[in-house]
Scaffold this motif. Sequence first.
Motif, PDB file in Angstrom:
ATOM      1  N   CYS A  16      16.734  28.471   5.834  1.00  0.00           N
ATOM      2  CA  CYS A  16      16.048  27.685   4.806  1.00  0.00           C
ATOM      3  C   CYS A  16      16.883  26.447   4.463  1.00  0.00           C
ATOM      4  CB  CYS A  16      15.867  28.577   3.577  1.00  0.00           C
ATOM      5  SG  CYS A  16      15.083  27.729   2.204  1.00  0.00           S
ATOM      6  N   ALA A 163      15.360  33.461   0.515  1.00  0.00           N
ATOM      7  CA  ALA A 163      15.687  32.839   1.796  1.00  0.00           C
ATOM      8  C   ALA A 163      17.147  32.426   1.752  1.00  0.00           C
ATOM      9  CB  ALA A 163      14.788  31.636   2.042  1.00  0.00           C
ATOM     10  N   PRO A 198      12.902  29.987  -1.561  1.00  0.00           N
ATOM     11  CA  PRO A 198      12.634  28.837  -0.681  1.00  0.00           C
ATOM     12  C   PRO A 198      11.634  27.856  -1.303  1.00  0.00           C
ATOM     13  CG  PRO A 198      11.412  30.776   0.077  1.00  0.00           C
ATOM     14  CD  PRO A 198      12.293  31.238  -1.055  1.00  0.00           C
ATOM     15  N   THR A 200       8.885  26.235  -0.125  1.00  0.00           N
ATOM     16  CA  THR A 200       8.097  26.384   1.108  1.00  0.00           C
ATOM     17  C   THR A 200       7.303  25.120   1.436  1.00  0.00           C
ATOM     18  OG1 THR A 200       6.441  27.502  -0.236  1.00  0.00           O
ATOM     19  CG2 THR A 200       7.895  28.909   1.057  1.00  0.00           C
ATOM     20  N   ASN A 205      11.580  22.909   5.745  1.00  0.00           N
ATOM     21  CA  ASN A 205      11.253  24.316   6.015  1.00  0.00           C
ATOM     22  C   ASN A 205       9.969  24.437   6.831  1.00  0.00           C
ATOM     23  OD1 ASN A 205      13.481  25.335   4.697  1.00  0.00           O
ATOM     24  ND2 ASN A 205      12.451  25.374   2.695  1.00  0.00           N
TER      25      ASN A 205
END
Length: 222
Positions: A16, A163, A198, A200, A205
């Motif tokens: 990550c 992550a 994370p 996202t 990522n």
Amino acid sequence: MTISVLNQLLRGRYSCRAFRPDPVPKTEIEQLLISAGRAPSWCNAQPWKVVVATGDETDRFRRALQQEATNRPPAPDMPFPTSYSGVYQDRRRACGWALYEAVGVKKGDREASQRQMMENFALFGAPHCAILSSPVELGSYGAMDCGGFVTAFSLAAQSLGLACIPQAAVASYGPFLHRYFDISDDRLILCAISFGYPDTDHPANGFRTDRVPLGQFVDWRG
Ligand SMILES: Cc1cc2nc3c(=O)[nH]c(=O)nc-3n(C[C@H](O)[C@H](O)[C@H](O)COP(=O)(O)O)c2cc1C
């Protein structure tokens, strides 16, 4: 447990490179570390030790590390690879390009690639960072055992909805890390693991690395 559960974790995890700032509750960090500590090690020596930065301490460390990386040459405790050639060079390039493509760094744009590399020292915005070390006297096998710790940590993180990213780049600054965290010289600093929730949606990522098929790393006999 079936192998499909394990494969789900193995396939779901990724390194990550952008985190949300929200802190991870201490009980979850403890769970992560307990799971990572189940990794096998030669003679069950369990050579790993981690300094874990949380809260304001992570931000203080981030700032100090960025300053160090800007002003001093790298000096890792454990020598970095002398070269990557052949397929190793190809794979290294492929994952580098995948990252650059995801974040919009054009080929040949050294300034932009340097800027992305420097994100290592901002810990990719992670709210937590673990500095992993092993006793000097255990040598390469201590480091090998710690590799298992890193893998178990990353799978535990994935299972908890967290992550992480192992970072050799942070270990580039060995003398600084020894001083900053008061880690004795009889331990080798191997890498950092930045971790948290994370982000996202962040482009960093937005890509995944692949793996070579069995035929490229297994030599069957009999
Ligand atoms: C020991 C170790 C050190 C690493 N150091 C770095 C690093 O300094 N910076 C970085 O961006 N990624 C680093 N990585 C992440 C690798 O680039 C990544 O694991 C690899 O490309 C495979 O991708 P994946 O983890 O997303 O499956 C490191 C990984 C390991 C295992």
